[in-house]
Each structure stands twice: as structure tokens, then as C-alpha cells.
Design a protein around this motif. Structure first.
Motif, PDB file in Angstrom:
ATOM      1  N   GLY A 139       0.715  -2.615   6.745  1.00 36.62           N
ATOM      2  CA  GLY A 139      -0.431  -1.711   6.529  1.00 36.62           C
ATOM      3  C   GLY A 139       0.014  -0.495   7.462  1.00 36.62           C
ATOM      4  N   LYS A 140      -0.571   0.489   7.656  1.00 35.03           N
ATOM      5  CA  LYS A 140      -0.181   1.776   7.982  1.00 35.03           C
ATOM      6  C   LYS A 140      -1.489   2.111   9.188  1.00 35.03           C
ATOM      7  CE  LYS A 140       0.750   5.223   5.190  1.00 35.03           C
ATOM      8  NZ  LYS A 140       0.685   6.175   4.206  1.00 35.03           N
ATOM      9  N   ILE A 141      -0.881   2.790  10.346  1.00 31.55           N
ATOM     10  CA  ILE A 141      -1.594   3.070  11.679  1.00 31.55           C
ATOM     11  C   ILE A 141      -2.347   4.081  11.003  1.00 31.55           C
ATOM     12  CG2 ILE A 141      -1.531   4.193  13.674  1.00 31.55           C
ATOM     13  CD1 ILE A 141       0.843   2.260  14.367  1.00 31.55           C
ATOM     14  N   ASP A 158      -5.520   0.992  15.654  1.00 33.15           N
ATOM     15  CA  ASP A 158      -6.327   0.748  14.088  1.00 33.15           C
ATOM     16  C   ASP A 158      -5.246   0.934  12.774  1.00 33.15           C
ATOM     17  OD1 ASP A 158      -8.672   0.863  15.545  1.00 33.15           O
ATOM     18  OD2 ASP A 158      -9.167   2.599  14.908  1.00 33.15           O
ATOM     19  N   VAL A 159      -5.262  -0.294  12.055  1.00 33.02           N
ATOM     20  CA  VAL A 159      -4.187  -0.399  10.977  1.00 33.02           C
ATOM     21  C   VAL A 159      -5.040  -0.532   9.704  1.00 33.02           C
ATOM     22  CG1 VAL A 159      -2.462  -1.662  10.020  1.00 33.02           C
ATOM     23  CG2 VAL A 159      -2.774  -1.433  12.531  1.00 33.02           C
ATOM     24  N   LYS A 160      -4.740   0.245   8.656  1.00 35.49           N
ATOM     25  CA  LYS A 160      -5.337  -0.080   7.176  1.00 35.49           C
ATOM     26  C   LYS A 160      -4.517  -0.930   6.466  1.00 35.49           C
ATOM     27  CE  LYS A 160      -7.886   1.129   3.831  1.00 35.49           C
ATOM     28  NZ  LYS A 160      -9.273   0.938   3.592  1.00 35.49           N
ATOM     29  N   ILE A 206       0.715   7.707  14.453  1.00 34.33           N
ATOM     30  CA  ILE A 206      -0.379   7.617  13.291  1.00 34.33           C
ATOM     31  C   ILE A 206       0.585   7.838  12.006  1.00 34.33           C
ATOM     32  CG2 ILE A 206      -2.139   8.890  12.101  1.00 34.33           C
ATOM     33  CD1 ILE A 206      -3.305   9.276  14.860  1.00 34.33           C
ATOM     34  N   GLY A 207       0.333   6.866  10.952  1.00 30.04           N
ATOM     35  CA  GLY A 207       1.086   7.072   9.712  1.00 30.04           C
ATOM     36  C   GLY A 207       2.301   5.887   9.731  1.00 30.04           C
ATOM     37  N   ASP A 208       2.736   5.287  10.969  1.00 31.23           N
ATOM     38  CA  ASP A 208       3.865   4.334  10.770  1.00 31.23           C
ATOM     39  C   ASP A 208       3.261   3.322  10.055  1.00 31.23           C
ATOM     40  OD1 ASP A 208       5.263   5.823  12.537  1.00 31.23           O
ATOM     41  OD2 ASP A 208       4.852   4.520  14.348  1.00 31.23           O
ATOM     42  N   ARG A 209       4.379   2.729   9.251  1.00 24.46           N
ATOM     43  CA  ARG A 209       4.243   1.607   8.750  1.00 24.46           C
ATOM     44  C   ARG A 209       4.427   0.171   9.645  1.00 24.46           C
ATOM     45  NH1 ARG A 209       1.924   0.221   4.256  1.00 24.46           N
ATOM     46  NH2 ARG A 209       3.337  -1.417   3.862  1.00 24.46           N
TER      47      ARG A 209
END
Length: 152
Positions: free
Chosen positions: A42-44, A112-114, A135-138
Motif C-alpha cells: 500500500g501507500k502511506i 496510516d496506509v491505504k 507520505i506517499g511511500d510504497r
């Protein structure tokens, strides 16, 4: 001699109770090694600094025991020894609790990870100088049924 022996036994016990396992994303306990984990990518979406407080129960118990032993050595006569033991136990419990909480507290991150499957998860883990997050890191979210970690 009796006082010195009591102090020599009680002090290491109090400090040993303050030890706390690492909660970083790259540290595993012996029991976790070799166990399969589920992995979700996911992505942070959010990162927040948090404080992970130490446990203060063991410190209070061991501090109370050590304080009771040491307090018992203060007075002469059974009444003074009893009063010293009670006072020493109360002070020792308070100091042990405070000491363990202070020593055991650590800096943490709430991440938080989507996930790619559409779900979102939030994981709190100890901040790790060997691994930074933005934020945005895989990332990978690892779960072994009891512990969840976020790692690159």
C-alpha cells in the motif's frame, strides 16, 4: 551486611524489569522468527509522531519489594522496622513505577496506509533510525496474527 545484600539483590531486579522489547518494523522476537506473515502492499497516507509509554506495573511491584526490604532495615525494634517497611514499600513502589515508565517510554510513529485492496490500516510502531517513512511511500504491511509492522 544485611542492608548491602538486600540492596545488591533488589537493584538489578528493578532495572531488569525496565527492559522492553523493541517495537520497530525490523526487529523480531525469537517466537516470531520462522512464522508465516500475511503481506499487503500500500501507500502511506498519514504519519504522526506518538509516544509509546512504558509499562509501570512490574516497576511498582519490584520497587515496593525493594523499598520494603530497605525500609525494614532503617529502624530498630519491631514497630520501627514495620513502619520503615511500610513506608519504604510505598516510596519504592512509586519510584519504581515512575522509573520504569520513564525508561520504557519510546518515540513512535502512527502510520496510516491505504492498501492496494482498498482497505486502510493504521499501525503504531517504534520510530527506527534505520528506516524513515514519508507520505506517499510504497510500503509493505506485515501481519503475523499478533503483531503488525510497516516496512519498505
Amino acid at each position: 551486611m544485611k542492608k548491602l545484600l538486600t540492596l545488591a539483590v533488589a537493584t538489578p531486579l528493578l532495572f531488569a524489569s525496565c527492559a522492553q522489547d523493541s517495537m520497530t518494523g525490523d526487529t523480531y522476537t525469537r517466537g516470531e522468527a520462522g512464522r508465516a506473515q500475511s503481506v499487503n502492499a500500500g501507500k502511506i497516507t498519514s504519519i504522526r509522531n506518538v509516544k509509546i509509554e512504558g509499562n509501570n506495573k512490574a516497576g511498582a511491584i519490584l520497587g515496593g519489594i525493594a523499598g520494603g526490604f530497605l525500609g525494614n532495615e532503617i529502624g530498630s525494634g519491631s514497630t520501627a522496622n514495620t513502619a520503615g517497611a511500610i513506608g519504604g514499600a510505598a516510596v519504592g513502589a512509586a519510584l519504581g513505577s515512575h522509573m520504569e515508565q520513564a525508561i520504557g517510554s519510546r518515540q513512535g510513529l502512527e502510520i496510516d496506509v491505504k492498501l492496494d485492496n482498498g482497505r486502510s490500516v493504521s499501525v503504531v510502531q517504534e520510530a527506527n533510525p534505520r528506516e524513515s517513512f514519508n507520505i506517499g511511500d510504497r510500503v509493505r504491511v506485515l501481519n503475523n496474527g499478533g503483531t503488525t509492522r510497516v516496512t519498505h
